[in-house]
Scaffold this active site. Sequence first.
Site, PDB file in Angstrom:
ATOM      1  N   ASP A   1       0.820  -1.162   0.054  1.00 36.69           N
ATOM      2  CA  ASP A   1      -0.031   0.003   0.163  1.00 36.69           C
ATOM      3  C   ASP A   1       0.809   1.248   0.143  1.00 36.69           C
ATOM      4  O   ASP A   1       0.863   2.183  -0.673  1.00 36.69           O
ATOM      5  CB  ASP A   1      -1.098  -0.041   1.252  1.00 36.69           C
ATOM      6  CG  ASP A   1      -0.307  -0.241   2.551  1.00 36.69           C
ATOM      7  OD1 ASP A   1       1.093  -0.415   2.439  1.00 36.69           O
ATOM      8  OD2 ASP A   1      -1.206  -0.074   3.549  1.00 36.69           O
TER       9      ASP A   1
ATOM     10  N   THR B   1       9.573  -2.699   6.450  1.00 36.63           N
ATOM     11  CA  THR B   1       8.678  -3.676   6.209  1.00 36.63           C
ATOM     12  C   THR B   1       9.387  -4.442   4.814  1.00 36.63           C
ATOM     13  O   THR B   1       9.554  -5.791   4.615  1.00 36.63           O
ATOM     14  CB  THR B   1       7.300  -3.347   5.779  1.00 36.63           C
ATOM     15  OG1 THR B   1       6.655  -2.260   6.769  1.00 36.63           O
ATOM     16  CG2 THR B   1       6.497  -4.662   5.529  1.00 36.63           C
ATOM     17  N   LEU B   2       9.614  -3.625   3.886  1.00 38.25           N
ATOM     18  CA  LEU B   2       9.908  -4.162   2.466  1.00 38.25           C
ATOM     19  C   LEU B   2      11.322  -4.827   2.319  1.00 38.25           C
ATOM     20  O   LEU B   2      11.763  -5.667   1.646  1.00 38.25           O
ATOM     21  CB  LEU B   2       9.597  -3.420   1.217  1.00 38.25           C
ATOM     22  CG  LEU B   2       8.276  -3.198   1.093  1.00 38.25           C
ATOM     23  CD1 LEU B   2       7.937  -2.394  -0.227  1.00 38.25           C
ATOM     24  CD2 LEU B   2       7.533  -4.702   0.956  1.00 38.25           C
TER      25      LEU B   2
ATOM     26  N   LYS C   1       6.386   7.479   0.221  1.00 39.52           N
ATOM     27  CA  LYS C   1       6.844   8.677   0.895  1.00 39.52           C
ATOM     28  C   LYS C   1       8.470   8.701   1.089  1.00 39.52           C
ATOM     29  O   LYS C   1       8.830   8.424   2.139  1.00 39.52           O
ATOM     30  CB  LYS C   1       6.176   8.554   2.469  1.00 39.52           C
ATOM     31  CG  LYS C   1       4.810   9.099   2.727  1.00 39.52           C
ATOM     32  CD  LYS C   1       4.252   9.185   3.813  1.00 39.52           C
ATOM     33  CE  LYS C   1       3.513   8.391   4.554  1.00 39.52           C
ATOM     34  NZ  LYS C   1       3.118   8.551   5.821  1.00 39.52           N
TER      35      LYS C   1
ATOM     36  N   ASP D   1      -5.121   2.271   6.704  1.00 43.30           N
ATOM     37  CA  ASP D   1      -5.846   2.308   8.063  1.00 43.30           C
ATOM     38  C   ASP D   1      -5.185   3.142   8.913  1.00 43.30           C
ATOM     39  O   ASP D   1      -4.146   3.689   9.014  1.00 43.30           O
ATOM     40  CB  ASP D   1      -5.955   0.961   8.806  1.00 43.30           C
ATOM     41  CG  ASP D   1      -4.847   0.581   9.433  1.00 43.30           C
ATOM     42  OD1 ASP D   1      -3.580   0.300   8.711  1.00 43.30           O
ATOM     43  OD2 ASP D   1      -4.941   0.216  10.537  1.00 43.30           O
TER      44      ASP D   1
ATOM     45  N   ASP E   1       7.169   3.565   3.306  1.00 40.71           N
ATOM     46  CA  ASP E   1       7.385   4.684   4.330  1.00 40.71           C
ATOM     47  C   ASP E   1       8.893   4.778   4.730  1.00 40.71           C
ATOM     48  O   ASP E   1       9.839   5.021   3.892  1.00 40.71           O
ATOM     49  CB  ASP E   1       6.350   4.414   5.435  1.00 40.71           C
ATOM     50  CG  ASP E   1       6.320   5.249   6.423  1.00 40.71           C
ATOM     51  OD1 ASP E   1       6.412   6.853   5.991  1.00 40.71           O
ATOM     52  OD2 ASP E   1       6.376   5.037   7.586  1.00 40.71           O
TER      53      ASP E   1
HETATM   54  P1  IMP Z   1       7.700   0.882   6.333  1.00 36.73           P
HETATM   55  O1  IMP Z   1       7.978  -0.298   7.019  1.00 36.73           O
HETATM   56  O2  IMP Z   1       7.885   2.059   7.541  1.00 36.73           O
HETATM   57  O3  IMP Z   1       7.898   1.287   4.997  1.00 36.73           O
HETATM   58  O4  IMP Z   1       5.916   1.076   6.688  1.00 36.73           O
HETATM   59  C1  IMP Z   1       5.372   0.227   5.769  1.00 36.73           C
HETATM   60  C2  IMP Z   1       3.819   0.209   6.357  1.00 36.73           C
HETATM   61  O5  IMP Z   1       3.525   0.953   7.368  1.00 36.73           O
HETATM   62  C3  IMP Z   1       2.733   0.402   5.291  1.00 36.73           C
HETATM   63  O6  IMP Z   1       2.788  -1.153   4.794  1.00 36.73           O
HETATM   64  C4  IMP Z   1       1.526   0.772   6.150  1.00 36.73           C
HETATM   65  O7  IMP Z   1       0.696  -0.406   6.884  1.00 36.73           O
HETATM   66  C5  IMP Z   1       2.142   1.639   7.399  1.00 36.73           C
HETATM   67  N1  IMP Z   1       2.152   2.975   7.045  1.00 36.73           N
HETATM   68  C6  IMP Z   1       3.147   3.780   6.721  1.00 36.73           C
HETATM   69  N2  IMP Z   1       2.692   5.208   6.402  1.00 36.73           N
HETATM   70  C7  IMP Z   1       1.041   5.028   6.414  1.00 36.73           C
HETATM   71  C8  IMP Z   1       0.209   5.968   6.423  1.00 36.73           C
HETATM   72  O8  IMP Z   1       0.415   7.447   5.980  1.00 36.73           O
HETATM   73  N3  IMP Z   1      -1.087   5.429   6.547  1.00 36.73           N
HETATM   74  C9  IMP Z   1      -1.447   4.398   6.771  1.00 36.73           C
HETATM   75  N4  IMP Z   1      -0.480   3.285   7.135  1.00 36.73           N
HETATM   76  C10 IMP Z   1       0.919   3.661   6.824  1.00 36.73           C
HETATM   77 MG    MG Z   2       0.907  -2.172   4.937  1.00 33.85          MG
END
Ligand code: IMP
Ligand code: MG
Length: 175
Positions: free
Chosen positions: A97, A104-105, A128, A156, A100
Amino acid sequence: MRLSQEPIFSAADIKARVTELGAEISRDYAGRPLTIVAVLKGAAAFSSDLMRAIDMEHKIEYVRARSYAGTQSTGHVEWLHLPEKDLLGRHVLVAEDILDTGRTLHDLQGKLGAMGVASVSICALLDKPSRRILPIAAQYVGFTIEDQFVVGYGLDHNERYRHLDAIYGLEVATD
Ligand code: IMP
Ligand code: MG
């Protein structure tokens, strides 16, 4: 917290962009064994629309990650579900989705690599880049956004707003 009055991306904006992404992916992966790996729950809506926009045979698997409490990244990725089918030799396109911090990836890329996949690329509906902590790039991005918390179309805030058909900003109410 309240929703922005106007969506940042309307249902029509999202549909048009997903159609373009599907066409691009179909061209790039033609003739190769493609498996989409969708990251639940956030990418459930996006991945189901994306797979129907891809005009070639492919498979889908789901993974489930949990890394967020409220609007704060916890910095730790927990995997509640990983692919059931053998991904050996498959070209994997991760559908996410939003990209950020990249935690996670980054974690998922390592896990998929250990499964002997032929390649791993990322398709993120939203990106982002200003929030990135780990050096992860998506080959396919729907829309690039500022550092702002967004909800809707699968995204969410504490499990709310996933059902909305458009993407909204979540604002801290001042009145
Ligand atoms: P990362 O591991 O920090 O890249 O985060 C990824 C996960 O954080 C995404 O798959 C979302 O589930 C959650 N996330 C990050 N930013 C947002 C946002 O603005 N709204 C909702 N969920 C977010
Ligand atoms: Mg997610």
